[in-house]
Design a protein around this motif. Structure first.
Motif, PDB file in Angstrom:
ATOM      1  N   ASN A 182       0.688  -1.203  -0.020  1.00 40.51           N
ATOM      2  CA  ASN A 182      -0.023  -0.076   0.001  1.00 40.51           C
ATOM      3  C   ASN A 182       0.954   1.272   0.247  1.00 40.51           C
ATOM      4  O   ASN A 182       0.383   2.504   0.367  1.00 40.51           O
ATOM      5  CB  ASN A 182      -1.172   0.022   1.208  1.00 40.51           C
ATOM      6  N   GLY A 183       1.949   1.186  -0.335  1.00 40.48           N
ATOM      7  CA  GLY A 183       2.950   2.503  -0.347  1.00 40.48           C
ATOM      8  C   GLY A 183       3.490   2.714  -1.923  1.00 40.48           C
ATOM      9  O   GLY A 183       3.097   2.276  -2.919  1.00 40.48           O
ATOM     10  N   PHE A 184       4.589   3.476  -2.047  1.00 36.21           N
ATOM     11  CA  PHE A 184       5.041   3.987  -3.266  1.00 36.21           C
ATOM     12  C   PHE A 184       6.565   4.326  -2.923  1.00 36.21           C
ATOM     13  O   PHE A 184       6.992   4.811  -2.125  1.00 36.21           O
ATOM     14  CB  PHE A 184       4.427   4.995  -4.086  1.00 36.21           C
ATOM     15  N   GLY A 185       7.422   3.749  -3.966  1.00 35.96           N
ATOM     16  CA  GLY A 185       8.729   4.014  -3.565  1.00 35.96           C
ATOM     17  C   GLY A 185       9.811   3.007  -4.590  1.00 35.96           C
ATOM     18  O   GLY A 185       9.269   2.055  -5.037  1.00 35.96           O
ATOM     19  N   GLY A 186      10.912   3.270  -4.690  1.00 29.02           N
ATOM     20  CA  GLY A 186      11.798   2.493  -5.640  1.00 29.02           C
ATOM     21  C   GLY A 186      13.399   3.002  -4.877  1.00 29.02           C
ATOM     22  O   GLY A 186      13.681   4.257  -4.574  1.00 29.02           O
ATOM     23  N   LEU A 240       7.943   4.452 -12.734  1.00 32.27           N
ATOM     24  CA  LEU A 240       8.862   3.878 -11.672  1.00 32.27           C
ATOM     25  C   LEU A 240       9.824   2.961 -11.973  1.00 32.27           C
ATOM     26  O   LEU A 240      11.031   3.015 -11.683  1.00 32.27           O
ATOM     27  CB  LEU A 240       7.852   3.452 -10.563  1.00 32.27           C
ATOM     28  N   VAL A 241       9.535   2.200 -12.909  1.00 33.53           N
ATOM     29  CA  VAL A 241      10.308   1.058 -13.539  1.00 33.53           C
ATOM     30  C   VAL A 241      11.491   1.737 -14.253  1.00 33.53           C
ATOM     31  O   VAL A 241      12.733   1.345 -13.958  1.00 33.53           O
ATOM     32  CB  VAL A 241       9.555  -0.009 -14.330  1.00 33.53           C
ATOM     33  N   ALA A 242      11.051   2.869 -15.214  1.00 35.89           N
ATOM     34  CA  ALA A 242      12.087   3.293 -15.900  1.00 35.89           C
ATOM     35  C   ALA A 242      13.148   4.074 -15.101  1.00 35.89           C
ATOM     36  O   ALA A 242      14.258   4.416 -15.480  1.00 35.89           O
ATOM     37  CB  ALA A 242      11.240   4.013 -16.767  1.00 35.89           C
ATOM     38  N   HIS A 243      12.340   4.734 -14.208  1.00 39.46           N
ATOM     39  CA  HIS A 243      13.477   5.861 -13.158  1.00 39.46           C
ATOM     40  C   HIS A 243      14.558   4.695 -12.553  1.00 39.46           C
ATOM     41  O   HIS A 243      15.673   5.072 -12.798  1.00 39.46           O
ATOM     42  CB  HIS A 243      12.340   6.374 -12.050  1.00 39.46           C
ATOM     43  N   GLU A 244      13.979   3.791 -11.766  1.00 42.58           N
ATOM     44  CA  GLU A 244      14.912   3.024 -11.032  1.00 42.58           C
ATOM     45  C   GLU A 244      15.784   2.171 -12.010  1.00 42.58           C
ATOM     46  O   GLU A 244      17.121   1.845 -11.612  1.00 42.58           O
ATOM     47  CB  GLU A 244      14.061   1.734 -10.148  1.00 42.58           C
ATOM     48  N   PHE A 245      15.448   1.679 -13.095  1.00 44.07           N
ATOM     49  CA  PHE A 245      16.232   0.977 -13.884  1.00 44.07           C
ATOM     50  C   PHE A 245      17.510   2.029 -14.575  1.00 44.07           C
ATOM     51  O   PHE A 245      18.400   1.561 -14.850  1.00 44.07           O
ATOM     52  CB  PHE A 245      15.562   0.044 -14.922  1.00 44.07           C
ATOM     53  N   LEU A 263       8.274  -0.617  -4.545  1.00 43.74           N
ATOM     54  CA  LEU A 263       7.077  -0.674  -3.846  1.00 43.74           C
ATOM     55  C   LEU A 263       5.772  -0.071  -4.500  1.00 43.74           C
ATOM     56  O   LEU A 263       6.145   1.161  -4.910  1.00 43.74           O
ATOM     57  CB  LEU A 263       7.239  -0.132  -2.363  1.00 43.74           C
ATOM     58  N   TYR A 264       4.575  -0.659  -4.512  1.00 41.65           N
ATOM     59  CA  TYR A 264       3.497  -0.096  -5.386  1.00 41.65           C
ATOM     60  C   TYR A 264       2.296  -0.481  -4.791  1.00 41.65           C
ATOM     61  O   TYR A 264       2.189  -1.814  -4.247  1.00 41.65           O
ATOM     62  CB  TYR A 264       3.734  -0.260  -6.810  1.00 41.65           C
TER      63      TYR A 264
END
Length: 589
Positions: A248-252, A280-285, A262-263
């Motif tokens: 229930n959160g958000f982050g990478g 988020l995937v594109a950012h962390e990758f 975390l999504y």
């Protein structure tokens, strides 16, 4: 050391048992991780052990030692070794017998905080971040480390970027402490989804129930990996894991050979929310290159004991944020219309943040350790995010370079040169290095640009850079008089969440945390407050009834002109052919 130590399994010829951790989770419902560190050979009188205070990628001293308990140490005969605590994260052992013999240090770590940078242990899994678990001897950080995790509950599996030792399933190898810290563990009941890009294996390791279509998610993630790899001419690892916690959160949080995401577990079905996940995937990758390998000089060698200061987070994080919007567009996950909407929303967030007039982007980067992750009631008025303004500064730089070179070069070329010059050898770059590369690609001295937008607080001149691409910024005013405060529902009351500096609300003495009860004697809620304002006009003084520190007060608020509260990128009517070409070259339309 030979490349074979980076493969999926490390052979015994590379094995060293000088430092071996043994992890056990006998009662996961108690949220406790049991850790034993065995030092095979030690002759010195003292052993200084530390636990990191922060983890790379998350720039806040998190005091991981606060979760450590039950510290003890014994020698090879099982006899206790005397120790004392020197500081908050520093333990010193003193040996009376200095013969060569194994020493075992044991402690437990409490973990019940589900974020990408902490530890979370329950009946279904144990996720832990290396910096929050593994103690180290500062002078021995370049030694190899072994992690052994035996006797797991039935059906539990181990996912980590570390290579396994000698084809085992429960023992792993790290070439040094930096790699150990950079390789989180997801242990428990999870699903694994495999895919291949450029002949290299990738996987999604998913913990938690969710409403995502994994077939689509994996397909789109593979497309993002492919377009990012295309920019840099290949993938700099042997394999890569996306560890996804559906909760229930958000982050990478980025790591060299994996990332932790975390999504919201129910956030994958609606298209807009799904696209946000792909951002988020594109950012962390993208951090695989930008920050994990292309990194500021301050991060060339990590100091886990204190803050590591840099003024270049606007590039490490902000430029990454710029690209996390672009790569899903290039991968065909959404269209240019959606992309321009995302940029419009980012501009709106910055332009409605009063702190943009107070804190420079340079200061935001440098002061992240004390500000960004520690918001207070005045944050909105005194700070800006280097993620947000860095993204928009990168946008302007990309447009500037494209315009000046007739689309022969772009910010992509900056990233490629930074990769070739600094990333491949992991040599830290200085601020002057970064500026030099950007100015070389742009073919212009950017001193005025840096002075205005990086070191200063001058408003970004969006339209100047957008015009060659046939775009302009359209502003929309709020349709109610301006008061300068936002409300949220709390305990049945309308609590003041934020007060703008210099606003009518602040001038009237209204503070964050006050409860707004009524306007002109009629009750309002957080939901009805703005609608009630429509009954009044600009310049009118209204009586607002509030609770302030439990005291009932009536204050006079003089309503001001509506403010601009939305900024939208729109295409210029009758754009020229060159503008159309520029837009098409930028957004691939």
């Amino acid at each position: 050391m030979d490349d074979s130590v980076t493969k999926d399994s490390v052979t015994k010829e590379y094995y060293s048992d000088q430092f071996t951790y043994r992890i056990s989770i006998p009662e996961p419902e108690n949220h406790l991780l049991h850790v034993e560190l065995t030092i095979a050979n030690w002759q010195q009188e003292f052993i200084d052990l530390k636990l990191p205070v922060w983890t790379p990628g998350s720039y806040l001293v998190r005091e991981y030692a606060k979760h450590l308990q039950d510290f003890a140490a014994i020698d090879g005969d099982g006899k206790p070794i005397a120790w004392q605590k020197i500081s908050k994260n520093h333990w010193r052992l003193q040996r009376s017998d200095r013969s060569i013999a194994p020493i075992t240090i044991s402690y437990r770590i409490f973990g019940n905080e589900l974020t990408v940078r902490t530890n979370h242990i329950d009946r279904t899994h144990a996720f832990f971040t290396g910096a929050a678990v593994f103690m180290y001897i500062p002078e021995y950080q370049q030694y190899p480390y072994i992690v052994h995790i035996p006797d797991l509950p039935k059906n539990w599996q181990i996912a980590t970027a570390l290579p396994a030792f000698a084809d085992t399933k429960d023992t792993f190898y790290a070439q040094n402490f930096d790699i150990l810290v950079d390789s989180p563990f997801e242990i428990g009941i999870h699903e694994r989804y495999e895919f291949t890009v450029q002949n290299k294996p990738h996987s999604f390791v998913v913990w938690g129930q969710h409403n995502g279509d994994m077939q689509r998610l994996v397909k789109d993630a593979a497309a993002i990996v492919a377009v990012e790899a295309e920019m840099f001419g290949g993938l700099p690892y042997d394999r890569y894991d996306f560890i996804l916690h559906a909760s229930n959160g958000f982050g990478g949080l980025e790591h060299k050979d994996c990332t932790v995401l975390l999504y919201n577990r129910l956030g994958f079905r609606k298209e807009e929310s799904y696209c946000q996940f792909m951002n988020l995937v594109a950012h962390e990758f993208f951090h695989t290159w930008n920050v994990k390998r292309i990194r500021p000089k301050a991060f060339e060698t990590f100091d886990y004991d204190r803050e590591n200061y840099t003024s270049s987070l606007w590039f490490s994080e902000g430029t990454t944020s710029y690209y996390d919007r672009l790569f899903p567009l290039r991968a065909g996950i959404y269209d240019a219309k959606h992309y321009l909407k995302l940029v419009s929303n980012a501009i709106t967030r910055l332009q409605t943040t009063s702190g943009r007039n107070v804190q420079s982007l340079f200061e935001s980067s440098f002061d992240t350790w004390i500000k960004l992750y520690r918001p207070d009631p005045n944050t909105h008025n005194s700070q800006i995010s280097y993620y947000l303004k860095g993204e928009l500064l990168s946008l302007l730089l990309d447009l500037l370079i494209r315009d000046r070179t007739n689309n022969l070069r772009s910010l992509d070329r900056v990233m490629q040169i930074m990769w070739e010059r600094f990333g491949k050898d992991e040599t830290g770059f200085s601020e002057a290095d970064l500026h030099g590369v950007i100015e070389t690609v742009a073919g212009i001295d950017l001193s005025p640009f840096w002075n205005d937008y990086l070191y200063g607080t001058k408003e970004l001149d969006y339209n100047y850079y957008l015009e060659p691409f046939g775009l302009e910024l359209r502003t929309t005013r709020q349709d109610i008089p301006f008061v300068g405060m936002t409300l949220k529902s709390k305990n049945g009351l309308a609590e003041v969440d934020r007060v703008e500096a210099g606003s009518p609300a602040q001038k009237a003495g209204i503070n964050t945390g006050d409860a707004v009860l009524a306007i002109a004697g009629i009750r309002v809620t957080a939901e009805t407050f703005n609608e009630r304002l429509r009954d009044f006009t600009v310049g009118e003084a209204i009586e607002v009834t509030i609770f302030q520190q439990d005291l009932l007060r009536n204050v006079k608020v003089i309503l001001a002109e509506p403010i601009f509260n939305y900024f939208e990128l729109v295409q210029i009517p009758n754009a020229s052919s060159s503008q159309e070409v520029n837009l098409r070259m930028w957004l691939n339309i």
